[in-house]
Design a protein around this motif. Sequence first.
Motif, mmCIF file in Angstrom:
data_model
loop_
_atom_site.group_PDB
_atom_site.id
_atom_site.type_symbol
_atom_site.label_atom_id
_atom_site.label_comp_id
_atom_site.label_asym_id
_atom_site.label_seq_id
_atom_site.Cartn_x
_atom_site.Cartn_y
_atom_site.Cartn_z
ATOM 1 N N UNK A 1 -3.535 -3.300 -2.796
ATOM 2 C CA UNK A 1 -3.236 -3.994 -1.548
ATOM 3 C C UNK A 1 -1.998 -4.871 -1.699
ATOM 4 N N UNK A 2 -1.290 -5.101 -0.579
ATOM 5 C CA UNK A 2 -0.295 -6.162 -0.536
ATOM 6 C C UNK A 2 -1.007 -7.505 -0.545
ATOM 7 N N UNK A 3 -0.258 -8.575 -0.748
ATOM 8 C CA UNK A 3 -0.867 -9.889 -0.947
ATOM 9 C C UNK A 3 -1.690 -10.352 0.251
ATOM 10 N N UNK A 4 -1.304 -9.913 1.466
ATOM 11 C CA UNK A 4 -2.028 -10.324 2.657
ATOM 12 C C UNK A 4 -2.958 -9.241 3.182
ATOM 13 N N UNK A 5 -3.092 -8.144 2.433
ATOM 14 C CA UNK A 5 -3.985 -7.074 2.835
ATOM 15 C C UNK A 5 -3.492 -6.266 4.010
ATOM 16 N N UNK A 6 -2.237 -6.437 4.420
ATOM 17 C CA UNK A 6 -1.711 -5.714 5.575
ATOM 18 C C UNK A 6 -1.254 -4.310 5.222
ATOM 19 N N UNK A 7 -1.002 -4.062 3.947
ATOM 20 C CA UNK A 7 -0.513 -2.757 3.497
ATOM 21 C C UNK A 7 -1.286 -2.302 2.269
ATOM 22 N N UNK A 8 -1.235 -0.999 2.030
ATOM 23 C CA UNK A 8 -1.868 -0.409 0.850
ATOM 24 C C UNK A 8 -0.894 0.582 0.235
ATOM 25 N N UNK A 9 -0.731 0.519 -1.074
ATOM 26 C CA UNK A 9 0.054 1.496 -1.835
ATOM 27 C C UNK A 9 -0.922 2.436 -2.528
ATOM 28 N N UNK A 10 -0.636 3.743 -2.497
ATOM 29 C CA UNK A 10 -1.492 4.733 -3.164
ATOM 30 C C UNK A 10 -0.655 5.627 -4.067
ATOM 31 N N UNK A 11 -1.288 6.172 -5.107
ATOM 32 C CA UNK A 11 -0.624 7.076 -6.052
ATOM 33 C C UNK A 11 -1.445 8.345 -6.176
ATOM 34 N N UNK A 12 -0.753 9.499 -6.197
ATOM 35 C CA UNK A 12 -1.468 10.773 -6.102
ATOM 36 C C UNK A 12 -0.916 11.832 -7.048
ATOM 37 N N UNK A 13 -1.773 12.825 -7.326
ATOM 38 C CA UNK A 13 -1.359 13.981 -8.128
ATOM 39 C C UNK A 13 -0.320 14.839 -7.424
ATOM 40 N N UNK A 14 -0.074 14.606 -6.133
ATOM 41 C CA UNK A 14 0.968 15.371 -5.437
ATOM 42 C C UNK A 14 2.364 14.882 -5.784
ATOM 43 N N UNK A 15 2.473 14.017 -6.794
ATOM 44 C CA UNK A 15 3.695 13.441 -7.372
ATOM 45 C C UNK A 15 4.219 12.237 -6.595
ATOM 46 N N UNK A 16 3.602 11.874 -5.478
ATOM 47 C CA UNK A 16 4.145 10.802 -4.653
ATOM 48 C C UNK A 16 3.272 9.549 -4.692
ATOM 49 N N UNK A 17 3.884 8.461 -4.271
ATOM 50 C CA UNK A 17 3.156 7.251 -3.896
ATOM 51 C C UNK A 17 3.453 7.008 -2.428
ATOM 52 N N UNK A 18 2.525 6.374 -1.727
ATOM 53 C CA UNK A 18 2.702 6.147 -0.300
ATOM 54 C C UNK A 18 2.373 4.704 0.060
ATOM 55 N N UNK A 19 3.033 4.233 1.113
ATOM 56 C CA UNK A 19 2.777 2.925 1.698
ATOM 57 C C UNK A 19 2.106 3.131 3.051
ATOM 58 N N UNK A 20 0.975 2.456 3.263
ATOM 59 C CA UNK A 20 0.177 2.631 4.479
ATOM 60 C C UNK A 20 0.030 1.300 5.199
ATOM 61 N N UNK A 21 -0.014 1.381 6.524
ATOM 62 C CA UNK A 21 -0.355 0.217 7.337
ATOM 63 C C UNK A 21 -1.866 0.130 7.457
ATOM 64 N N UNK A 22 -2.411 -1.019 7.124
ATOM 65 C CA UNK A 22 -3.854 -1.202 7.257
ATOM 66 C C UNK A 22 -4.265 -1.383 8.716
ATOM 67 N N UNK A 23 -3.338 -1.761 9.551
ATOM 68 C CA UNK A 23 -3.641 -1.941 10.969
ATOM 69 C C UNK A 23 -3.820 -0.599 11.669
#
Length: 421
Positions: free
Chosen positions: A370-392
């Motif tokens: 999570x980001x410090x305020x829980x507004x975003x999430x970073x994920x890491x995957x076997x598809x070689x990528x990482x992604x940034x997501x909006x929690x809203x």
Amino acid sequence: MRFMYCVAVILCRGDPQNRYDAAITLRCDRILILCLGGCSMLLDELWVVHGILLHACRLGFRRVKLKVVTIFNPLSKSYILLLHLTLLRKFLISPILSHDPERIKMTQPSVILATASYDHTIRFWEAKSGRCYRTIQYPDSQVNRLEITPDKRYLAAAGNPHIRLFDINSNSPQPVMSYDSHTNNVMAVGFQCDGKWMYSGSEDGTVKIWDLRAPGCQREYESRGAVNTVVLHPNQTELISGDQNGNIRVWDLTANSCSCELVPEVDTAVRSLTVMWDGSLVVAANNHGTCYVWRLLKGNQTMTNFEPLHKLQAHNGYILKCLLSPEFCEPHRYLATASSDHTVKIWNVDGFTLEKTLIGHQRWVWDCVFSVDGAYLITASSDTTAKLWSMTSGEEIKTYQGHHKATVCCALHDGAEPSPS
């Protein structure tokens, strides 16, 4: 602990740069200059006002005391507002993105985002643009886990069988320190809140503590099973480990012994553990896609007791990472579960109802933060990528592409460094 800030807000006409010196003489921490002609200029990225006050408004100013003093400077013919902020806790709004008008981009503290892959590299990313600005070659082994020190100076990379510490603010490809007493894959690594010591867990069946101010391993605990996950209780005096045999153990650092042991599901590996920021809950996720939730209660001898609260069948596949939301996400409390079914699910801790499912990865999702305020999430995957997501919205905002093999871990630090005690 209280944190004091002095902020100058200067109201002036004409060239705003000419008004900068006046505020400097007042020894202000951050300076905002507002021109009466309608333009505005940010000097030194006023994260104190835009970050803390916006967050404080949302919380009803429960933790902020504000005093405003107006000073007229006859030489520059400008008004200077001194905002004296007394914080019971530090507030930050995540600086990951600045496209949201309520979120102001800031340079201090900077955002540290790193990922590691089976391609034997560690990459540092600009969170907003998605640009990789530094790559560290890690030829000795794969990297199983990344963790950033609280002061943002170092990145710990847990490999096989060592832990390497890299200087975040240097371009040197060489580690500044190597910790080598494990004899198998190091699957967990983390730091005490002040960064004075580090803990680790390994498939060699041990949990270790390392004093960063001294060489070697200071303590070692035998788990009698390959350790997959270790978390530090917010009280900073207990480590909780989960192993391949399905055991959860609490290690009392004061008594230097195992104070509690439980097996939520026999012969089912505990893959991930997470503790709520206030120490009220602990969640264990296993290879059957199940999360076990306990309330944490203090016993008679400062020993943590587990009271069963909930059993959640979160996924049909493995849960590879579970994570509870941080303090500044309050009053909302979420549980994120990353799975081999290619998804991340977000659960409301109040009743453990499914809030949303993050869909976008093409293979296993190994890690999340999570980001410090829980507004975003970073994920890491076997598809070689990482992604940034909006929690809203639950939508994907950014994809970080550059690794050539599975991206298996990520680390994010977008908060403030701890103040000196």
